[in-house]
Design a protein around this motif. Structure first.
Motif, PDB file in Angstrom:
ATOM      1  N   PRO A 147       0.812  -1.228   0.000  1.00 33.01           N
ATOM      2  CA  PRO A 147       0.000   0.000   0.000  1.00 33.01           C
ATOM      3  C   PRO A 147       0.843   1.273   0.000  1.00 33.01           C
ATOM      4  CG  PRO A 147      -0.912  -1.593   1.533  1.00 33.01           C
ATOM      5  CD  PRO A 147       0.414  -2.143   1.099  1.00 33.01           C
ATOM      6  N   THR A 148       1.934   1.285   0.763  1.00 36.24           N
ATOM      7  CA  THR A 148       2.802   2.460   0.790  1.00 36.24           C
ATOM      8  C   THR A 148       3.489   2.657  -0.556  1.00 36.24           C
ATOM      9  OG1 THR A 148       3.193   2.186   3.166  1.00 36.24           O
ATOM     10  CG2 THR A 148       4.748   3.562   1.954  1.00 36.24           C
ATOM     11  N   CYS A 149       3.944   1.568  -1.167  1.00 40.52           N
ATOM     12  CA  CYS A 149       4.590   1.670  -2.486  1.00 40.52           C
ATOM     13  C   CYS A 149       3.636   2.255  -3.518  1.00 40.52           C
ATOM     14  CB  CYS A 149       5.084   0.301  -2.942  1.00 40.52           C
ATOM     15  SG  CYS A 149       6.455  -0.364  -1.971  1.00 40.52           S
ATOM     16  N   LEU A 150       2.380   1.801  -3.501  1.00 39.07           N
ATOM     17  CA  LEU A 150       1.405   2.304  -4.454  1.00 39.07           C
ATOM     18  C   LEU A 150       1.121   3.788  -4.226  1.00 39.07           C
ATOM     19  CD1 LEU A 150      -1.124  -0.692  -4.533  1.00 39.07           C
ATOM     20  CD2 LEU A 150       0.599  -0.086  -6.245  1.00 39.07           C
ATOM     21  N   TRP A 151       1.007   4.182  -2.964  1.00 31.80           N
ATOM     22  CA  TRP A 151       0.686   5.575  -2.660  1.00 31.80           C
ATOM     23  C   TRP A 151       1.843   6.499  -3.008  1.00 31.80           C
ATOM     24  CZ3 TRP A 151      -3.087   8.551  -2.693  1.00 31.80           C
ATOM     25  CH2 TRP A 151      -3.106   9.770  -2.022  1.00 31.80           C
ATOM     26  N   VAL A 152       3.067   6.073  -2.732  1.00 28.62           N
ATOM     27  CA  VAL A 152       4.222   6.905  -3.065  1.00 28.62           C
ATOM     28  C   VAL A 152       4.432   6.953  -4.582  1.00 28.62           C
ATOM     29  CG1 VAL A 152       6.714   7.208  -2.761  1.00 28.62           C
ATOM     30  CG2 VAL A 152       5.304   6.534  -0.824  1.00 28.62           C
ATOM     31  N   THR A 153       3.980   5.929  -5.294  1.00 24.21           N
ATOM     32  CA  THR A 153       3.999   5.995  -6.759  1.00 24.21           C
ATOM     33  C   THR A 153       3.154   7.167  -7.234  1.00 24.21           C
ATOM     34  OG1 THR A 153       4.270   3.594  -6.961  1.00 24.21           O
ATOM     35  CG2 THR A 153       3.420   4.764  -8.884  1.00 24.21           C
ATOM     36  N   VAL A 154       1.978   7.317  -6.642  1.00 27.25           N
ATOM     37  CA  VAL A 154       1.094   8.434  -6.987  1.00 27.25           C
ATOM     38  C   VAL A 154       1.743   9.767  -6.604  1.00 27.25           C
ATOM     39  CG1 VAL A 154      -1.144   9.521  -6.525  1.00 27.25           C
ATOM     40  CG2 VAL A 154      -0.989   7.038  -6.765  1.00 27.25           C
ATOM     41  N   ALA A 155       2.315   9.832  -5.393  1.00 30.77           N
ATOM     42  CA  ALA A 155       2.935  11.074  -4.924  1.00 30.77           C
ATOM     43  C   ALA A 155       4.110  11.480  -5.799  1.00 30.77           C
ATOM     44  CB  ALA A 155       3.392  10.909  -3.467  1.00 30.77           C
ATOM     45  N   SER A 156       4.917  10.508  -6.209  1.00 33.65           N
ATOM     46  CA  SER A 156       6.075  10.806  -7.067  1.00 33.65           C
ATOM     47  C   SER A 156       5.626  11.321  -8.424  1.00 33.65           C
ATOM     48  CB  SER A 156       6.939   9.556  -7.245  1.00 33.65           C
ATOM     49  OG  SER A 156       7.424   9.080  -6.001  1.00 33.65           O
ATOM     50  N   ALA A 157       4.633  10.644  -8.997  1.00 34.41           N
ATOM     51  CA  ALA A 157       4.114  11.085 -10.287  1.00 34.41           C
ATOM     52  C   ALA A 157       3.516  12.483 -10.192  1.00 34.41           C
ATOM     53  CB  ALA A 157       3.061  10.099 -10.789  1.00 34.41           C
ATOM     54  N   LEU A 158       2.854  12.771  -9.079  1.00 36.15           N
ATOM     55  CA  LEU A 158       2.261  14.090  -8.880  1.00 36.15           C
ATOM     56  C   LEU A 158       3.332  15.173  -8.799  1.00 36.15           C
ATOM     57  CD1 LEU A 158      -0.186  15.889  -8.321  1.00 36.15           C
ATOM     58  CD2 LEU A 158      -0.010  15.261  -5.895  1.00 36.15           C
ATOM     59  N   ASN A 159       4.408  14.909  -8.044  1.00 37.83           N
ATOM     60  CA  ASN A 159       5.484  15.888  -7.920  1.00 37.83           C
ATOM     61  C   ASN A 159       6.108  16.186  -9.289  1.00 37.83           C
ATOM     62  OD1 ASN A 159       8.162  16.357  -5.469  1.00 37.83           O
ATOM     63  ND2 ASN A 159       7.763  17.457  -7.352  1.00 37.83           N
ATOM     64  N   TRP A 160       6.392  15.138 -10.052  1.00 40.33           N
ATOM     65  CA  TRP A 160       6.998  15.341 -11.367  1.00 40.33           C
ATOM     66  C   TRP A 160       6.043  16.040 -12.327  1.00 40.33           C
ATOM     67  CZ3 TRP A 160      11.804  15.471 -12.804  1.00 40.33           C
ATOM     68  CH2 TRP A 160      12.771  14.781 -12.050  1.00 40.33           C
ATOM     69  N   SER A 161       4.750  15.719 -12.246  1.00 39.90           N
ATOM     70  CA  SER A 161       3.766  16.390 -13.087  1.00 39.90           C
ATOM     71  C   SER A 161       3.708  17.877 -12.765  1.00 39.90           C
ATOM     72  CB  SER A 161       2.381  15.750 -12.890  1.00 39.90           C
ATOM     73  OG  SER A 161       1.402  16.426 -13.660  1.00 39.90           O
ATOM     74  N   ILE A 162       3.734  18.203 -11.475  1.00 34.41           N
ATOM     75  CA  ILE A 162       3.724  19.609 -11.064  1.00 34.41           C
ATOM     76  C   ILE A 162       4.981  20.316 -11.544  1.00 34.41           C
ATOM     77  CG2 ILE A 162       3.864  21.121  -9.037  1.00 34.41           C
ATOM     78  CD1 ILE A 162       1.970  19.182  -7.618  1.00 34.41           C
ATOM     79  N   TYR A 163       6.107  19.614 -11.479  1.00 36.63           N
ATOM     80  CA  TYR A 163       7.359  20.215 -11.950  1.00 36.63           C
ATOM     81  C   TYR A 163       7.276  20.593 -13.424  1.00 36.63           C
ATOM     82  CZ  TYR A 163      12.059  20.391 -13.878  1.00 36.63           C
ATOM     83  OH  TYR A 163      13.161  20.781 -14.588  1.00 36.63           O
ATOM     84  N   PHE A 164       6.852  19.643 -14.268  1.00 38.26           N
ATOM     85  CA  PHE A 164       6.787  19.913 -15.699  1.00 38.26           C
ATOM     86  C   PHE A 164       5.733  20.967 -16.038  1.00 38.26           C
ATOM     87  CE2 PHE A 164       8.823  15.646 -15.973  1.00 38.26           C
ATOM     88  CZ  PHE A 164       9.967  16.056 -16.640  1.00 38.26           C
ATOM     89  N   ARG A 165       4.625  20.989 -15.282  1.00 31.87           N
ATOM     90  CA  ARG A 165       3.569  21.953 -15.556  1.00 31.87           C
ATOM     91  C   ARG A 165       3.961  23.377 -15.144  1.00 31.87           C
ATOM     92  NH1 ARG A 165      -1.918  20.532 -15.942  1.00 31.87           N
ATOM     93  NH2 ARG A 165      -2.255  18.340 -16.473  1.00 31.87           N
ATOM     94  N   ASN A 166       4.847  23.488 -14.159  1.00 32.21           N
ATOM     95  CA  ASN A 166       5.192  24.801 -13.628  1.00 32.21           C
ATOM     96  C   ASN A 166       6.625  25.209 -13.955  1.00 32.21           C
ATOM     97  OD1 ASN A 166       2.794  25.637 -11.640  1.00 32.21           O
ATOM     98  ND2 ASN A 166       3.109  23.422 -11.513  1.00 32.21           N
ATOM     99  N   LYS A 167       7.313  24.418 -14.777  1.00 29.61           N
ATOM    100  CA  LYS A 167       8.695  24.719 -15.132  1.00 29.61           C
ATOM    101  C   LYS A 167       8.767  26.009 -15.936  1.00 29.61           C
ATOM    102  CE  LYS A 167      10.604  22.082 -18.162  1.00 29.61           C
ATOM    103  NZ  LYS A 167      11.291  20.972 -18.879  1.00 29.61           N
ATOM    104  N   LYS A 168       9.726  26.854 -15.554  1.00 28.82           N
ATOM    105  CA  LYS A 168       9.877  28.146 -16.246  1.00 28.82           C
ATOM    106  C   LYS A 168      11.108  28.132 -17.129  1.00 28.82           C
ATOM    107  CE  LYS A 168       7.649  30.743 -12.534  1.00 28.82           C
ATOM    108  NZ  LYS A 168       7.794  31.828 -11.538  1.00 28.82           N
TER     109      LYS A 168
END
Length: 226
Positions: free
Chosen positions: A205-226
Protein backbone atom coordinates in the motif's frame (compact mmCIF):
# COMPACT_ATOMS: atom_id res chain seq x y z
CA UNK A 1 19.68 25.23 -11.75
CA UNK A 2 19.52 22.71 -8.94
CA UNK A 3 19.72 24.34 -5.48
CA UNK A 4 22.70 22.27 -4.33
CA UNK A 5 22.64 23.68 -0.81
CA UNK A 6 19.04 22.54 -0.23
CA UNK A 7 19.75 19.11 -1.72
CA UNK A 8 22.96 18.66 0.29
CA UNK A 9 21.26 19.76 3.48
CA UNK A 10 18.43 17.30 2.91
CA UNK A 11 20.81 14.38 2.30
CA UNK A 12 22.91 15.15 5.37
CA UNK A 13 19.81 15.64 7.50
CA UNK A 14 18.31 12.37 6.25
CA UNK A 15 21.54 10.52 7.08
CA UNK A 16 21.55 11.81 10.64
CA UNK A 17 17.84 11.14 11.05
CA UNK A 18 18.30 7.57 9.82
CA UNK A 19 20.85 6.99 12.58
CA UNK A 20 18.50 8.53 15.13
CA UNK A 21 15.62 6.29 14.06
CA UNK A 22 17.83 3.20 14.29
CA UNK A 23 18.86 4.37 17.75
CA UNK A 24 15.21 4.49 18.82
CA UNK A 25 14.76 0.93 17.57
CA UNK A 26 17.90 -0.18 19.41
CA UNK A 27 16.71 1.47 22.62
CA UNK A 28 13.36 -0.30 22.38
CA UNK A 29 15.01 -3.71 22.41
CA UNK A 30 17.57 -2.73 25.05
CA UNK A 31 15.03 -1.53 27.63
CA UNK A 32 14.54 -3.91 30.58
CA UNK A 33 11.36 -6.01 30.97
CA UNK A 34 10.28 -3.70 33.80
CA UNK A 35 9.62 -0.95 31.26
CA UNK A 36 7.29 -3.20 29.27
CA UNK A 37 5.50 -4.10 32.49
CA UNK A 38 5.15 -0.38 33.21
CA UNK A 39 3.55 0.18 29.80
CA UNK A 40 1.04 -2.57 30.56
CA UNK A 41 0.22 -1.09 33.99
CA UNK A 42 -0.33 2.31 32.35
CA UNK A 43 -2.61 0.59 29.81
CA UNK A 44 -0.50 1.82 26.90
CA UNK A 45 -0.36 -1.75 25.55
CA UNK A 46 -2.38 -4.81 26.57
CA UNK A 47 0.52 -7.22 27.15
CA UNK A 48 4.24 -7.16 27.95
CA UNK A 49 4.88 -9.40 24.93
CA UNK A 50 3.00 -9.14 21.63
CA UNK A 51 3.77 -11.34 18.61
CA UNK A 52 7.29 -12.07 19.75
CA UNK A 53 8.21 -8.46 20.65
CA UNK A 54 8.17 -6.71 24.00
CA UNK A 55 5.83 -3.80 24.65
CA UNK A 56 8.87 -1.50 24.71
CA UNK A 57 9.81 -2.63 21.20
CA UNK A 58 6.29 -2.04 19.93
CA UNK A 59 6.40 1.47 21.37
CA UNK A 60 9.74 2.16 19.70
CA UNK A 61 8.44 1.02 16.31
CA UNK A 62 5.32 3.11 16.74
CA UNK A 63 7.50 6.16 17.41
CA UNK A 64 9.64 5.42 14.36
CA UNK A 65 6.74 4.83 11.95
CA UNK A 66 4.36 7.53 13.14
CA UNK A 67 6.80 10.01 14.69
CA UNK A 68 9.70 10.27 12.27
CA UNK A 69 8.59 13.76 11.21
CA UNK A 70 8.77 14.93 14.83
CA UNK A 71 12.20 13.35 15.26
CA UNK A 72 13.40 15.13 12.13
CA UNK A 73 12.87 18.41 13.99
CA UNK A 74 15.57 17.31 16.44
CA UNK A 75 17.97 16.84 13.53
CA UNK A 76 17.26 20.23 11.99
CA UNK A 77 17.20 21.90 15.45
CA UNK A 78 13.97 23.62 14.47
CA UNK A 79 10.40 22.76 13.62
CA UNK A 80 10.22 21.84 9.96
CA UNK A 81 7.95 24.10 7.96
CA UNK A 82 6.21 21.09 6.45
CA UNK A 83 5.60 19.12 9.64
CA UNK A 84 1.84 19.17 9.05
CA UNK A 85 1.87 18.34 5.34
CA UNK A 86 0.90 14.71 5.89
CA UNK A 87 -2.44 15.84 7.30
CA UNK A 88 -2.92 19.10 5.38
CA UNK A 89 -1.06 18.80 2.07
CA UNK A 90 -2.64 21.91 0.55
CA UNK A 91 -1.66 24.23 3.40
CA UNK A 92 1.81 25.71 3.27
CA UNK A 93 3.35 27.44 6.26
CA UNK A 94 4.13 31.09 5.60
CA UNK A 95 2.38 31.27 2.21
CA UNK A 96 -0.97 29.50 2.14
CA UNK A 97 -1.66 30.30 -1.52
CA UNK A 98 1.54 28.75 -2.90
CA UNK A 99 0.41 25.15 -3.42
CA UNK A 100 -3.13 26.14 -4.37
CA UNK A 101 -1.70 28.45 -7.02
CA UNK A 102 0.35 25.76 -8.76
CA UNK A 103 -0.76 24.21 -12.04
CA UNK A 104 -1.67 20.67 -10.96
CA UNK A 105 -2.98 17.67 -12.93
CA UNK A 106 -6.67 16.84 -12.95
CA UNK A 107 -5.97 13.38 -11.52
CA UNK A 108 -4.52 14.75 -8.28
CA UNK A 109 -6.26 12.98 -5.37
CA UNK A 110 -8.64 15.12 -3.26
CA UNK A 111 -7.07 16.57 -0.11
CA UNK A 112 -9.11 14.31 2.18
CA UNK A 113 -7.46 11.23 0.64
CA UNK A 114 -4.02 12.13 2.03
CA UNK A 115 -4.75 11.68 5.78
CA UNK A 116 -6.84 8.59 5.05
CA UNK A 117 -4.06 6.93 3.09
CA UNK A 118 -1.21 7.89 5.43
CA UNK A 119 -2.83 7.42 8.84
CA UNK A 120 -5.36 4.67 8.19
CA UNK A 121 -3.64 2.59 5.50
CA UNK A 122 0.06 3.28 4.93
CA UNK A 123 1.35 3.85 8.45
CA UNK A 124 -0.52 0.95 10.14
CA UNK A 125 0.60 -1.52 7.46
CA UNK A 126 4.17 -0.26 7.78
CA UNK A 127 4.00 -0.83 11.55
CA UNK A 128 2.78 -4.40 11.02
CA UNK A 129 5.48 -4.99 8.42
CA UNK A 130 8.42 -3.72 10.46
CA UNK A 131 7.34 -5.50 13.65
CA UNK A 132 6.88 -8.78 11.79
CA UNK A 133 10.35 -8.39 10.31
CA UNK A 134 11.93 -7.37 13.63
CA UNK A 135 10.58 -10.44 15.41
CA UNK A 136 12.82 -12.58 13.20
CA UNK A 137 16.02 -10.52 13.60
CA UNK A 138 18.52 -11.79 16.17
CA UNK A 139 20.06 -9.64 18.88
CA UNK A 140 23.61 -9.95 17.54
CA UNK A 141 23.08 -7.89 14.40
CA UNK A 142 20.10 -5.83 15.58
CA UNK A 143 19.28 -3.13 14.49
CA UNK A 144 22.15 -2.66 12.03
CA UNK A 145 20.68 -4.84 9.31
CA UNK A 146 20.08 -3.68 5.73
CA UNK A 147 16.30 -4.04 5.96
CA UNK A 148 15.89 -1.73 8.94
CA UNK A 149 18.60 0.70 7.83
CA UNK A 150 17.07 1.16 4.37
CA UNK A 151 13.56 1.43 5.84
CA UNK A 152 14.62 4.15 8.28
CA UNK A 153 16.46 5.87 5.43
CA UNK A 154 13.24 5.97 3.40
CA UNK A 155 11.39 7.59 6.33
CA UNK A 156 14.10 10.22 6.69
CA UNK A 157 14.05 10.98 2.96
CA UNK A 158 10.28 11.37 3.11
CA UNK A 159 10.67 13.98 5.84
CA UNK A 160 13.36 15.71 3.78
CA UNK A 161 11.03 15.82 0.78
CA UNK A 162 8.24 17.40 2.84
CA UNK A 163 10.63 20.09 4.01
CA UNK A 164 12.03 20.81 0.53
CA UNK A 165 8.81 20.70 -1.47
CA UNK A 166 6.38 22.34 0.92
CA UNK A 167 8.65 24.19 3.35
CA UNK A 168 11.19 25.58 0.86
CA UNK A 169 8.86 25.39 -2.15
CA UNK A 170 11.61 23.82 -4.28
CA UNK A 171 9.67 21.81 -6.85
CA UNK A 172 12.67 20.60 -8.91
CA UNK A 173 14.72 19.54 -5.90
CA UNK A 174 11.61 17.98 -4.41
CA UNK A 175 11.16 15.88 -7.54
CA UNK A 176 14.72 14.58 -7.25
CA UNK A 177 14.43 13.83 -3.54
CA UNK A 178 11.07 12.08 -3.86
CA UNK A 179 12.57 9.90 -6.61
CA UNK A 180 15.37 8.83 -4.26
CA UNK A 181 12.78 8.38 -1.50
CA UNK A 182 10.69 6.20 -3.83
CA UNK A 183 13.66 4.07 -4.87
CA UNK A 184 14.66 3.60 -1.22
CA UNK A 185 11.12 2.55 -0.32
CA UNK A 186 11.05 -0.04 -3.12
CA UNK A 187 14.44 -1.35 -1.98
CA UNK A 188 13.27 -1.62 1.63
CA UNK A 189 10.11 -3.41 0.54
CA UNK A 190 12.13 -5.89 -1.53
CA UNK A 191 14.47 -6.57 1.39
CA UNK A 192 11.48 -7.05 3.68
CA UNK A 193 10.00 -9.56 1.24
CA UNK A 194 13.28 -11.47 1.01
CA UNK A 195 13.32 -11.86 4.80
CA UNK A 196 9.60 -12.31 5.40
CA UNK A 197 7.09 -12.44 2.54
CA UNK A 198 4.20 -11.16 4.64
CA UNK A 199 6.26 -8.17 5.80
CA UNK A 200 7.08 -7.37 2.19
CA UNK A 201 3.48 -7.63 1.04
CA UNK A 202 2.39 -5.31 3.83
CA UNK A 203 4.56 -2.60 2.24
CA UNK A 204 2.58 -2.67 -1.03
CA UNK A 205 0.00 0.00 0.00
CA UNK A 206 2.80 2.46 0.79
CA UNK A 207 4.59 1.67 -2.49
CA UNK A 208 1.40 2.30 -4.45
CA UNK A 209 0.69 5.57 -2.66
CA UNK A 210 4.22 6.90 -3.07
CA UNK A 211 4.00 5.99 -6.76
CA UNK A 212 1.09 8.43 -6.99
CA UNK A 213 2.94 11.07 -4.92
CA UNK A 214 6.07 10.81 -7.07
CA UNK A 215 4.11 11.08 -10.29
CA UNK A 216 2.26 14.09 -8.88
CA UNK A 217 5.48 15.89 -7.92
CA UNK A 218 7.00 15.34 -11.37
CA UNK A 219 3.77 16.39 -13.09
CA UNK A 220 3.72 19.61 -11.06
CA UNK A 221 7.36 20.22 -11.95
CA UNK A 222 6.79 19.91 -15.70
CA UNK A 223 3.57 21.95 -15.56
CA UNK A 224 5.19 24.80 -13.63
CA UNK A 225 8.69 24.72 -15.13
CA UNK A 226 9.88 28.15 -16.25
Amino acid sequence: ALPISAFTHSVLGASVETGLLLGVIKAGRALPPAFSDFLVRMKVLPSATIRGLTAAEWLSYFVVVFGSSALSGVVSSSVRAASQQVLMPTKVAGETAWYAGLDRPSWEPPGIVFPIMWLLVSKPTQLLAITKLAASVGDAEFPWVPQLAVYCGHLALGDAWNSIFFGQQQIATGAIVISIFYATLLTASYLFYQSDQTAGLLMIPTCLWVTVASALNWSIYFRNKK
